[in-house]
Design a protein around this motif. Structure first.
Motif, PDB file in Angstrom:
ATOM      1  N   THR A 285      11.233  -3.092  13.973  1.00 55.46           N
ATOM      2  CA  THR A 285      10.358  -2.286  13.128  1.00 55.46           C
ATOM      3  C   THR A 285       9.629  -3.167  12.125  1.00 55.46           C
ATOM      4  OG1 THR A 285      11.916  -1.857  11.310  1.00 55.46           O
ATOM      5  CG2 THR A 285      12.124  -0.485  13.286  1.00 55.46           C
ATOM      6  N   THR A 286       8.831  -2.528  11.276  1.00 56.74           N
ATOM      7  CA  THR A 286       8.116  -3.241  10.210  1.00 56.74           C
ATOM      8  C   THR A 286       8.730  -2.930   8.844  1.00 56.74           C
ATOM      9  OG1 THR A 286       6.515  -1.410  10.173  1.00 56.74           O
ATOM     10  CG2 THR A 286       5.951  -3.342  11.486  1.00 56.74           C
ATOM     11  N   TRP A 287      10.000  -2.543   8.833  1.00 57.18           N
ATOM     12  CA  TRP A 287      10.683  -2.149   7.599  1.00 57.18           C
ATOM     13  C   TRP A 287      10.633  -3.242   6.545  1.00 57.18           C
ATOM     14  CZ3 TRP A 287      12.817   0.946   4.182  1.00 57.18           C
ATOM     15  CH2 TRP A 287      13.818   0.486   3.338  1.00 57.18           C
ATOM     16  N   ASP A 288      10.932  -4.490   6.915  1.00 53.88           N
ATOM     17  CA  ASP A 288      11.032  -5.542   5.902  1.00 53.88           C
ATOM     18  C   ASP A 288       9.708  -5.781   5.203  1.00 53.88           C
ATOM     19  OD1 ASP A 288      12.769  -7.574   4.640  1.00 53.88           O
ATOM     20  OD2 ASP A 288      11.293  -8.961   5.481  1.00 53.88           O
ATOM     21  N   TYR A 289       8.601  -5.655   5.925  1.00 58.78           N
ATOM     22  CA  TYR A 289       7.297  -5.777   5.275  1.00 58.78           C
ATOM     23  C   TYR A 289       6.976  -4.530   4.462  1.00 58.78           C
ATOM     24  CZ  TYR A 289       2.256  -6.082   4.623  1.00 58.78           C
ATOM     25  OH  TYR A 289       0.999  -6.097   4.066  1.00 58.78           O
ATOM     26  N   GLY A 290       7.233  -3.371   5.022  1.00 62.53           N
ATOM     27  CA  GLY A 290       6.881  -2.128   4.347  1.00 62.53           C
ATOM     28  C   GLY A 290       7.560  -1.949   3.004  1.00 62.53           C
ATOM     29  N   ARG A 291       8.805  -2.371   2.880  1.00 57.81           N
ATOM     30  CA  ARG A 291       9.511  -2.179   1.607  1.00 57.81           C
ATOM     31  C   ARG A 291       9.046  -3.154   0.531  1.00 57.81           C
ATOM     32  NH1 ARG A 291      15.230  -4.694   1.393  1.00 57.81           N
ATOM     33  NH2 ARG A 291      15.105  -6.548   2.700  1.00 57.81           N
ATOM     34  N   HIS A 295       4.520   2.509   0.392  1.00 61.53           N
ATOM     35  CA  HIS A 295       3.770   3.410   1.277  1.00 61.53           C
ATOM     36  C   HIS A 295       2.333   3.471   0.770  1.00 61.53           C
ATOM     37  CE1 HIS A 295       2.429   6.604   3.710  1.00 61.53           C
ATOM     38  NE2 HIS A 295       2.625   7.591   2.861  1.00 61.53           N
ATOM     39  N   CYS A 296       1.404   2.971   1.571  1.00 57.82           N
ATOM     40  CA  CYS A 296       0.014   2.765   1.141  1.00 57.82           C
ATOM     41  C   CYS A 296      -0.949   3.740   1.807  1.00 57.82           C
ATOM     42  CB  CYS A 296      -0.403   1.326   1.414  1.00 57.82           C
ATOM     43  SG  CYS A 296       0.603   0.076   0.595  1.00 57.82           S
ATOM     44  N   GLY A 297      -0.558   4.994   1.937  1.00 58.85           N
ATOM     45  CA  GLY A 297      -1.449   5.984   2.512  1.00 58.85           C
ATOM     46  C   GLY A 297      -1.546   5.854   4.012  1.00 58.85           C
ATOM     47  N   ALA A 298      -2.779   5.843   4.544  1.00 56.08           N
ATOM     48  CA  ALA A 298      -2.993   5.858   5.992  1.00 56.08           C
ATOM     49  C   ALA A 298      -2.957   4.476   6.621  1.00 56.08           C
ATOM     50  CB  ALA A 298      -4.331   6.532   6.305  1.00 56.08           C
ATOM     51  N   VAL A 299      -2.831   3.413   5.832  1.00 59.37           N
ATOM     52  CA  VAL A 299      -2.996   2.061   6.386  1.00 59.37           C
ATOM     53  C   VAL A 299      -1.684   1.354   6.715  1.00 59.37           C
ATOM     54  CG1 VAL A 299      -5.179   1.766   5.147  1.00 59.37           C
ATOM     55  CG2 VAL A 299      -3.061   0.880   4.133  1.00 59.37           C
ATOM     56  N   ASP A 300      -0.544   1.970   6.471  1.00 55.42           N
ATOM     57  CA  ASP A 300       0.735   1.273   6.594  1.00 55.42           C
ATOM     58  C   ASP A 300       0.876   0.500   7.899  1.00 55.42           C
ATOM     59  OD1 ASP A 300       1.506   2.253   4.154  1.00 55.42           O
ATOM     60  OD2 ASP A 300       3.058   3.594   4.915  1.00 55.42           O
ATOM     61  N   GLN A 301       0.707   1.189   9.011  1.00 58.99           N
ATOM     62  CA  GLN A 301       0.936   0.563  10.310  1.00 58.99           C
ATOM     63  C   GLN A 301      -0.077  -0.549  10.584  1.00 58.99           C
ATOM     64  OE1 GLN A 301       0.502   3.780   9.661  1.00 58.99           O
ATOM     65  NE2 GLN A 301       2.032   5.050  10.682  1.00 58.99           N
ATOM     66  N   PHE A 302      -1.255  -0.442   9.991  1.00 59.78           N
ATOM     67  CA  PHE A 302      -2.335  -1.387  10.292  1.00 59.78           C
ATOM     68  C   PHE A 302      -2.242  -2.654   9.444  1.00 59.78           C
ATOM     69  CE2 PHE A 302      -3.508   2.684  11.840  1.00 59.78           C
ATOM     70  CZ  PHE A 302      -4.168   2.436  13.031  1.00 59.78           C
ATOM     71  N   ILE A 303      -1.836  -2.520   8.185  1.00 60.31           N
ATOM     72  CA  ILE A 303      -1.612  -3.743   7.410  1.00 60.31           C
ATOM     73  C   ILE A 303      -0.368  -4.452   7.920  1.00 60.31           C
ATOM     74  CG2 ILE A 303      -2.863  -2.952   5.366  1.00 60.31           C
ATOM     75  CD1 ILE A 303      -0.197  -2.341   4.017  1.00 60.31           C
ATOM     76  N   ALA A 304       0.591  -3.680   8.461  1.00 61.11           N
ATOM     77  CA  ALA A 304       1.762  -4.296   9.088  1.00 61.11           C
ATOM     78  C   ALA A 304       1.352  -5.024  10.370  1.00 61.11           C
ATOM     79  CB  ALA A 304       2.819  -3.242   9.381  1.00 61.11           C
ATOM     80  N   PHE A 305       0.433  -4.450  11.134  1.00 62.06           N
ATOM     81  CA  PHE A 305      -0.115  -5.090  12.336  1.00 62.06           C
ATOM     82  C   PHE A 305      -0.722  -6.441  11.971  1.00 62.06           C
ATOM     83  CE2 PHE A 305      -3.185  -4.119  16.162  1.00 62.06           C
ATOM     84  CZ  PHE A 305      -2.668  -5.225  16.835  1.00 62.06           C
ATOM     85  N   GLU A 306      -1.575  -6.447  10.958  1.00 62.94           N
ATOM     86  CA  GLU A 306      -2.205  -7.700  10.519  1.00 62.94           C
ATOM     87  C   GLU A 306      -1.154  -8.700  10.056  1.00 62.94           C
ATOM     88  OE1 GLU A 306      -3.805 -10.675   7.836  1.00 62.94           O
ATOM     89  OE2 GLU A 306      -2.452  -9.029   7.259  1.00 62.94           O
ATOM     90  N   HIS A 307      -0.137  -8.227   9.338  1.00 66.47           N
ATOM     91  CA  HIS A 307       0.924  -9.111   8.845  1.00 66.47           C
ATOM     92  C   HIS A 307       1.694  -9.728  10.016  1.00 66.47           C
ATOM     93  CE1 HIS A 307       4.202 -10.580   6.311  1.00 66.47           C
ATOM     94  NE2 HIS A 307       5.043  -9.995   7.148  1.00 66.47           N
ATOM     95  N   LEU A 308       2.005  -8.928  11.026  1.00 65.02           N
ATOM     96  CA  LEU A 308       2.733  -9.442  12.175  1.00 65.02           C
ATOM     97  C   LEU A 308       1.922 -10.501  12.913  1.00 65.02           C
ATOM     98  CD1 LEU A 308       4.242  -6.113  13.561  1.00 65.02           C
ATOM     99  CD2 LEU A 308       5.523  -8.027  12.555  1.00 65.02           C
ATOM    100  N   ILE A 309       0.631 -10.243  13.090  1.00 68.66           N
ATOM    101  CA  ILE A 309      -0.235 -11.228  13.750  1.00 68.66           C
ATOM    102  C   ILE A 309      -0.277 -12.522  12.939  1.00 68.66           C
ATOM    103  CG2 ILE A 309      -2.645 -11.756  14.309  1.00 68.66           C
ATOM    104  CD1 ILE A 309      -1.478  -9.948  16.367  1.00 68.66           C
TER     105      ILE A 309
END
Length: 355
Positions: A285-291, A295-309
């Motif tokens: 999951t992206t838990w470690d980045y998310g915490r 919670h940043c509104g609608a962008v959570d999964q997408f800023i996590a995507f950029e972070h993973l890349i």
């Protein structure tokens, strides 16, 4: 929806500096006793940077990374938003048109809560597929929650609220990742989950009523108890699984093929339930980045995507599954296949190379 010939050309982000929960606790903003209990690390805090300006910076970041085109060459702009964006009677997409795009680009604000980025991908892909002359669309979202009606440190017990923006350029033929499938649906019977039992008129913001999801969820729980339960939480779980299964099936992959799953950044107890439903481990999951950002509104999964890349958490050949929830309640999922860890230009690929 199976999204054939749809690619992520570039991702741009604006994530402001992090304020840690320890710092917030020293300032009396966050309960010190909850630091260890809830395992949150901090929240990205934008200060007085307006959300549309955050969006503009994310768009510029996306195009600077891509380095091939101009925002004025877009065929569509979708701007999902969660929190208030600016003056009453004003729409944030016009700010981007004024400062980046010009007026010829069709531009719309989307109000579907925290699921807005994922559900907007379905709209954008459909728009591009409807006309072979259309080439690119942008989905961009930004929220700054630092207003008098939100207490970012206590609004949702067990989670903190951050500020961020992300811009995704979606196009045909080539890109750094392929959008394989995306689906969004609504659970109408869950409409009351976040309404707090308040009247629909006058709207909260017009009377200065703040937003506390903790209070609203407790009010809804009490309503369920009085009604002897409605099974709504089971319905939400079942709907999420249906969306995931449909999306993976349309993408032509199974859960075993998924490298990472990006959920909304929220409470640990919610994550534990989501991992249990899917049968995955925390490191998927992206838990470690998310915490760290909140919670940043609608962008959570997408800023996590950029972070993973950016950090090597995803490499070429990997698959990313996004799962989203929006108040109301809406549920969405999207599946991607990573093709490159850097933006791809038209000249670097041949037609159909990603087919």
């Amino acid at each position: 929806m199976r999204t054939s010939n749809m690619f992520v050309r570039s991702l741009g982000v604006f994530v402001p500096d992090i304020v840690t929960v320890e710092q917030a606790a020293r300032e009396g903003l966050y309960p010190a006793a909850e630091i260890e209990r809830f395992q949150q690390i901090g929240a990205a805090v934008a200060g007085d940077v307006p959300a549309p300006e955050m969006a503009r910076r994310a768009v510029l970041d996306a195009y600077e990374r891509w380095g091939e085109s101009s925002p004025r060459e877009l065929d569509l702009l979708l701007y999902p938003s969660v929190w208030h964006q600016g003056p009453n009677g004003w729409q944030p997409q016009h700010y981007l048109q004024m400062h980046l795009l010009g007026g010829h680009v069709p531009a719309f604000e989307i109000r579907s809560g925290c699921v807005g980025m994922i559900s907007s991908l379905e709209l954008a892909a459909s728009y591009l597929q409807a006309d072979q002359r259309r080439e690119t669309a942008m989905v961009v979202s930004a929220d700054n929650h630092g207003t008098p009606l939100v207490d970012r440190w206590r609004m949702t017990p067990g989670a903190v609220i951050g500020d961020a923006a992300c811009a995704l350029v979606l196009g045909k033929e080539y890109g750094m990742a392929e959008l394989l499938a995306v689906n969004a649906t609504t659970i109408p019977e869950a409409d009351a989950v976040n309404d707090g039992g308040y009247p629909l008129f006058p709207p909260d913001a017009t009377v200065g009523r703040g937003l506390s999801f903790g209070d609203r969820h407790e009010e809804f729980r009490q309503r369920l108890l009085k009604a002897h339960g409605t099974g709504i939480h089971l319905t939400i779980q079942k709907t999420m699984m249906q969306q995931v299964e449909q999306t993976l099936d349309e993408a032509g992959i199974g859960l075993a093929d998924v490298t990472r799953v990006a959920f909304p950044h929220g409470r640990r107890e919610d994550l534990d339930g989501q991992m249990s439903w899917l049968g995955i481990d925390e490191d998927q999951t992206t838990w470690d980045y998310g915490r760290r950002v909140g919670h940043c509104g609608a962008v959570d999964q997408f800023i996590a995507f950029e972070h993973l890349i950016a950090t090597g958490g995803l490499v070429a050949g990997d698959h990313l599954l996004m799962v989203g929830f929006g108040s109301g309640t809406s549920v969405a999922a999207a599946a991607f296949r990573v093709l490159s860890t850097t933006p791809v230009t038209k000249g670097s690929v041949t037609r159909g190379a990603h087919a």
